[in-house]
Design a protein around this motif. Structure first.
Motif, short mmCIF file in Angstrom:
data_model
loop_
_atom_site.label_atom_id
_atom_site.label_comp_id
_atom_site.label_asym_id
_atom_site.label_seq_id
_atom_site.Cartn_x
_atom_site.Cartn_y
_atom_site.Cartn_z
N GLU A 11 46.82 49.03 40.24
CA GLU A 11 46.88 47.54 39.52
C GLU A 11 45.98 47.12 38.78
O GLU A 11 46.23 45.97 38.44
CB GLU A 11 47.37 46.73 40.75
CG GLU A 11 48.65 47.23 41.48
CD GLU A 11 49.12 46.25 42.49
OE1 GLU A 11 49.08 45.05 42.47
OE2 GLU A 11 49.85 46.82 43.58
N ARG A 12 45.17 47.72 38.34
CA ARG A 12 44.12 47.26 37.10
C ARG A 12 44.13 48.01 35.94
O ARG A 12 43.32 47.39 34.99
CB ARG A 12 42.73 47.39 37.85
CG ARG A 12 42.66 46.59 39.19
CD ARG A 12 42.51 45.11 39.05
NE ARG A 12 41.12 44.83 38.66
CZ ARG A 12 40.59 43.68 38.42
NH1 ARG A 12 41.45 42.63 38.96
NH2 ARG A 12 39.31 43.44 38.00
N SER A 39 36.66 39.43 39.41
CA SER A 39 37.47 38.88 38.69
C SER A 39 38.72 38.71 39.73
O SER A 39 38.91 39.76 40.66
CB SER A 39 37.91 39.71 37.66
OG SER A 39 38.12 41.08 37.77
N ARG A 40 39.37 37.84 39.79
CA ARG A 40 40.60 37.60 40.34
C ARG A 40 41.71 38.55 39.89
O ARG A 40 41.57 39.09 38.82
CB ARG A 40 41.05 36.15 40.39
CG ARG A 40 39.92 35.14 41.16
CD ARG A 40 40.20 33.83 41.31
NE ARG A 40 40.17 33.26 39.98
CZ ARG A 40 40.08 31.99 39.77
NH1 ARG A 40 40.28 31.15 40.75
NH2 ARG A 40 40.10 31.56 38.35
N SER A 41 42.98 38.61 40.39
CA SER A 41 43.96 39.51 40.02
C SER A 41 44.40 39.12 38.76
O SER A 41 44.77 39.91 37.92
CB SER A 41 45.20 39.59 41.08
OG SER A 41 45.69 38.18 41.17
N ASP A 42 44.44 37.79 38.13
CA ASP A 42 44.84 37.65 36.70
C ASP A 42 43.54 37.80 35.81
O ASP A 42 43.77 37.74 34.66
CB ASP A 42 45.19 35.89 36.65
CG ASP A 42 44.19 34.97 37.21
OD1 ASP A 42 42.93 35.33 37.18
OD2 ASP A 42 44.22 34.12 37.00
N GLU A 46 36.01 34.39 39.63
CA GLU A 46 36.09 33.64 40.96
C GLU A 46 35.15 32.61 40.62
O GLU A 46 33.82 32.97 40.33
CB GLU A 46 35.82 34.56 42.06
CG GLU A 46 35.47 33.81 43.45
CD GLU A 46 36.48 32.79 43.87
OE1 GLU A 46 36.04 31.82 43.98
OE2 GLU A 46 37.77 33.19 43.90
N ASN A 59 36.24 44.83 43.94
CA ASN A 59 36.90 45.58 43.00
C ASN A 59 36.19 47.05 42.89
O ASN A 59 36.54 47.99 42.41
CB ASN A 59 36.46 44.84 41.71
CG ASN A 59 37.61 43.61 41.67
OD1 ASN A 59 38.71 43.65 42.38
ND2 ASN A 59 36.89 42.59 41.03
#
Length: 132
Positions: A11-12, A39-42, A46, A59
């Motif tokens: 998912e990245r 980095s957050r999912s978006d 953070e 990550n």
């Protein structure tokens, strides 16, 4: 000649595709991991520094896992810090939790003045286990 194989955590992939680089490259039994940030999912940073450091390690773990590695396979670390003097205590506390016993990986820490909105970045080289 050893072939290069791009490695992406689940998912990245789109993030790396957008910016034109790989999360990691496998070359022989070595894994060269690009700098990982908190980095957050978006994709945004953070804002809490300690959580940003912890998320960068999460990550990193996801990228290592995509190549069949764990934190124990890391042999070399380079980290980048926007305010090393004030961040050092927090980073060392998290580092001690993650790398709690010898042998510790090599580690080089660099102070920098820009990390695209982030305050901590970590890149590593790991040896891929023989079973992968």
């Amino acid at each position: 000649m050893t072939q290069r194989e791009a490695i992406f955590p689940a998912e990245r992939h789109a993030l790396y595709e957008e910016h034109g680089y790989s999360a990691a490259i496998r070359s022989g039994d070595l894994l060269f991991v690009s700098g990982q940030v908190g980095s957050r999912s978006d994709g945004t940073p953070e804002p809490d520094f300690e959580r940003q450091v912890r998320l960068a390690f999460e990550n990193l773990k996801a990228t290592l896992s995509a190549a069949g590695c764990t934190l124990d396979n890391i042999v070399d670390v380079t980290s980048f810090h926007t305010d090393p003097e004030n961040q050092f205590g927090t980073i060392m506390a998290v580092k001690q939790e993650i790398f709690s016993k010898p042998p510790y990986p090599n580690w080089t820490a660099l102070g920098v003045n820009w990390l695209a909105g982030f305050d901590f970045e970590i890149k590593v080289i790991a040896r891929i286990p023989a079973s992968h």
